[in-house]
Design a protein around this motif. Structure first.
Motif, PDB file in Angstrom:
ATOM      1  N   ALA A   6       0.984  -1.208   0.145  1.00 47.75           N
ATOM      2  CA  ALA A   6      -0.105   0.045  -0.058  1.00 47.75           C
ATOM      3  C   ALA A   6       0.898   1.177  -0.056  1.00 47.75           C
ATOM      4  N   GLY A   7       0.169   2.510  -0.502  1.00 50.55           N
ATOM      5  CA  GLY A   7       1.068   3.643  -0.573  1.00 50.55           C
ATOM      6  C   GLY A   7       0.259   4.642   0.046  1.00 50.55           C
ATOM      7  N   ASN A   8       0.892   5.492   0.938  1.00 51.10           N
ATOM      8  CA  ASN A   8       0.026   6.507   1.675  1.00 51.10           C
ATOM      9  C   ASN A   8       0.650   7.780   1.557  1.00 51.10           C
ATOM     10  N   PRO A  28      -3.697  -7.719   7.969  1.00 56.60           N
ATOM     11  CA  PRO A  28      -2.789  -8.697   8.062  1.00 56.60           C
ATOM     12  C   PRO A  28      -2.226  -9.086   7.001  1.00 56.60           C
ATOM     13  N   ARG A  29      -2.803  -8.561   5.584  1.00 61.28           N
ATOM     14  CA  ARG A  29      -2.326  -8.784   4.431  1.00 61.28           C
ATOM     15  C   ARG A  29      -1.186  -8.083   3.653  1.00 61.28           C
ATOM     16  N   LEU A  30      -0.996  -6.820   4.498  1.00 59.37           N
ATOM     17  CA  LEU A  30      -0.243  -5.914   4.262  1.00 59.37           C
ATOM     18  C   LEU A  30       1.444  -6.494   4.312  1.00 59.37           C
ATOM     19  N   CYS A  31       2.018  -6.378   3.202  1.00 61.46           N
ATOM     20  CA  CYS A  31       3.273  -6.814   3.355  1.00 61.46           C
ATOM     21  C   CYS A  31       4.379  -5.597   3.316  1.00 61.46           C
ATOM     22  N   GLU A  32       3.934  -4.394   2.494  1.00 65.19           N
ATOM     23  CA  GLU A  32       4.672  -3.418   2.385  1.00 65.19           C
ATOM     24  C   GLU A  32       4.067  -2.159   2.311  1.00 65.19           C
ATOM     25  N   LEU A  33       4.414  -1.030   2.901  1.00 60.32           N
ATOM     26  CA  LEU A  33       3.885   0.184   3.085  1.00 60.32           C
ATOM     27  C   LEU A  33       4.811   1.323   2.607  1.00 60.32           C
ATOM     28  N   ARG A  34       4.399   2.102   1.992  1.00 60.10           N
ATOM     29  CA  ARG A  34       5.207   3.320   1.202  1.00 60.10           C
ATOM     30  C   ARG A  34       4.617   4.464   1.903  1.00 60.10           C
ATOM     31  N   ILE A  35       5.434   5.357   2.899  1.00 55.39           N
ATOM     32  CA  ILE A  35       4.876   6.481   3.329  1.00 55.39           C
ATOM     33  C   ILE A  35       5.352   7.744   2.526  1.00 55.39           C
ATOM     34  N   ARG A  53       7.416  -4.356   5.499  1.00 58.07           N
ATOM     35  CA  ARG A  53       8.478  -3.519   5.132  1.00 58.07           C
ATOM     36  C   ARG A  53       7.786  -2.129   4.978  1.00 58.07           C
ATOM     37  N   VAL A  54       8.168  -1.155   5.705  1.00 58.32           N
ATOM     38  CA  VAL A  54       8.058   0.241   5.928  1.00 58.32           C
ATOM     39  C   VAL A  54       8.951   1.222   5.134  1.00 58.32           C
ATOM     40  N   THR A  55       8.558   1.618   4.010  1.00 56.69           N
ATOM     41  CA  THR A  55       9.590   2.464   3.155  1.00 56.69           C
ATOM     42  C   THR A  55       9.166   4.273   3.448  1.00 56.69           C
ATOM     43  N   ALA A  56       9.961   4.939   3.963  1.00 57.55           N
ATOM     44  CA  ALA A  56       9.707   6.323   4.230  1.00 57.55           C
ATOM     45  C   ALA A  56      10.315   6.994   2.992  1.00 57.55           C
ATOM     46  N   ILE A  57       9.448   7.756   2.101  1.00 58.56           N
ATOM     47  CA  ILE A  57       9.853   8.583   1.009  1.00 58.56           C
ATOM     48  C   ILE A  57       9.677  10.095   1.261  1.00 58.56           C
ATOM     49  N   GLN A  58      10.790  10.826   1.467  1.00 50.17           N
ATOM     50  CA  GLN A  58      10.359  12.148   1.334  1.00 50.17           C
ATOM     51  C   GLN A  58      10.011  12.769   0.053  1.00 50.17           C
ATOM     52  N   GLY A  59       9.162  13.329  -0.540  1.00 49.98           N
ATOM     53  CA  GLY A  59       8.642  13.813  -1.688  1.00 49.98           C
ATOM     54  C   GLY A  59       7.493  14.991  -1.679  1.00 49.98           C
TER      55      GLY A  59
END
Ligand SMILES: NC(=O)C1=CN([C@@H]2O[C@H](COP(=O)(O)OP(=O)(O)OC[C@H]3O[C@@H](n4cnc5c(N)ncnc54)[C@H](O)[C@@H]3O)[C@@H](O)[C@H]2O)C=CC1
Ligand SMILES: C[C@H](CCCC(C)(C)O)[C@H]1CC[C@H]2[C@@H]3[C@H](O)CC4=CC(=O)CC[C@]4(C)[C@H]3CC[C@]12C
Length: 363
Positions: A6-8, A28-35, A53-59
């Protein structure tokens, strides 16, 4: 369906942080989250040790290529990014660029990269209060109301919501249709609510008192941030199975928070923290408030070359605070089984605890 990414965009804001935490706790199905956010919060670090897997992206959402890079490969996007400014801090052009162009960029990113589901945080402001000050009393998504705006913030939210709804059904990369939906929170409260914090500090400065400005009879719709976040997570989960029903729809965000005036509602949290609201009726006559609001607007304009003067009271905030706007609906319950996750008592307790924490952290 198996694991999902998912992306947020906006995941570091007041609502966004609650959405992020709710996704991690309840999906529970979440495997990756892009913040993806203009300003990344330090609290993100603590999330990186969990199973997702939580990925923080500054943008910046106004930069199409940055949004596309952040969204690529996600199954669902929850778009909570926005410029929430009703105080004249940002220019109308900037508000439009972030809220409208930014949302268009999120839509195009989904289309280009093949993300099939888009949940957009709209606002009650898309409906009203309108410039004529008509009340919206216990209305639902189908209640007729003359939605006429002049202020840049509601104008931008209305345009952005329309873009999101019109994008429903567009073919995304790979040929599948985009499924979109918009959630319209009323005034959100809870842990992290900046305006509540401001009122609290104002009350402390005034010797533990706040002064009633708005009649107690003007009701204002409020919803707890945890329930707004829960609705977003549920919509993200259910959009795939119920695409035909939910695609292109709008839903008010609601819960069991009581209908009260803006000030009386805030006192539910501020009173247990030691503040009191002075006056059973407004202390100043309404015409004087209108005058002071206009004066503030004039001062803001005159002082703009020198400094940013952005007080709480201006003609727009006065009109919103002074117009009844409450929702009563069960559309979200009917369409995707939404029930508030937090009771009113729980929402109240959590918010009070947070305000008390604000007090001790600022001592
Ligand atoms: N606070 C409220 O009472 C309500 C808020 N909303 C909507 O909910 C959404 C979230 O609002 P809040 O959490 O209250 O606001 P917020 O200001 O706390 O969060 C917005 C987030 O968007 C980010 N953002 C702003 N400009 C950006 C840009 N150019 N690029 C990337 N990120 C950017 C900010 O850094 C922030 O983290 C907004 O779309 C707002 O319109 C709707 C109804 C009520
Ligand atoms: C700041 C206002 C209260 C001060 C009034 C005064 C000066 C007379 O005491 C707030 C009253 C209503 C708030 C708005 C409302 O909750 C709806 C909103 C929805 C959004 O999408 C964004 C925020 C807001 C516009 C919210 C902003 C503060 C108030 C105007």
């Amino acid at each position: 369906m198996g694991q999902v990414a998912a992306g947020n965009p906006g995941g570091c804001g007041f609502l966004g942080e609650h959405v992020v935490r709710m996704l991690l706790q309840r999906e529970p199905r979440l495997c990756e989250l892009r913040i993806f956010d203009l300003h990344l919060g330090p609290w993100l670090d603590e999330l990186k040790t969990g199973p997702v897997r939580v990925t923080a992206i500054q943008g910046d959402v106004t930069q199409a290529h940055e949004v596309a890079a952040a969204v690529a490969g996600t199954h669902v996007v929850i778009h909570t990014a926005g410029l929430v400014d009703v105080f004249g801090k940002a220019s109308p052009e900037t508000i439009h660029e972030v809220n409208v162009q930014g949302t268009q960029n999120v839509i195009e990113a989904c289309v280009q990269t093949g993300t099939q589901f888009l949940v957009y945080t709209s606002s009650m402001e898309v409906v009203g209060p309108n410039v004529k000050g008509h009340p919206f009393y216990r209305g639902n998504e189908d209640t007729p109301y003359e939605a006429v705006h002049r202020h840049p913030y509601p104008c931008s939210k209305a345009l952005a919501e329309r873009l999101v709804l019109e994008a429903n059904g567009r073919k995304v990369r790979g040929g599948l249709p985009l499924v979109t939906c918009a959630l319209r929170p009323t005034g959100i409260y809870g842990e992290g609510h900046q305006i509540m914090r401001d009122f609290y500090h104002q009350g402390l400065r005034l010797g533990g008192r706040l002064f009633r400005a708005i009649p107690a009879s003007v009701e204002h719709g409020r919803v707890y941030v945890g329930n707004v976040a829960w609705m977003h997570v549920l919509v993200a989960r259910e959009l795939e199975q119920r695409a035909a029903l939910m695609g292109g729809q709008v839903y008010f965000c609601y819960d069991k928070s009581p209908y009260k005036s803006y000030e009386d509602f805030n006192m539910e949290f501020l009173r247990p923290c030691g503040l009191r609201l002075v006056g059973t009726r407004p202390l100043l006559p309404y015409w004087l408030l209108v005058f002071l609001a206009a004066l503030n607007a004039l001062l803001q304009w005159l002082l703009r070359p020198l400094l940013l003067y952005a007080p709480l009271l201006n003609p727009y905030t006065l009109a919103v605070a002074n117009t009844t706007f409450t929702v009563s609906t069960n559309k979200a319950q009917r369409h995707f089984g939404y029930e508030p996750l937090f009771s009113w008592e729980d929402s109240r307790t959590r918010t009070i605890r947070w305000v008390q924490g604000v007090e001790s952290s600022s001592q």
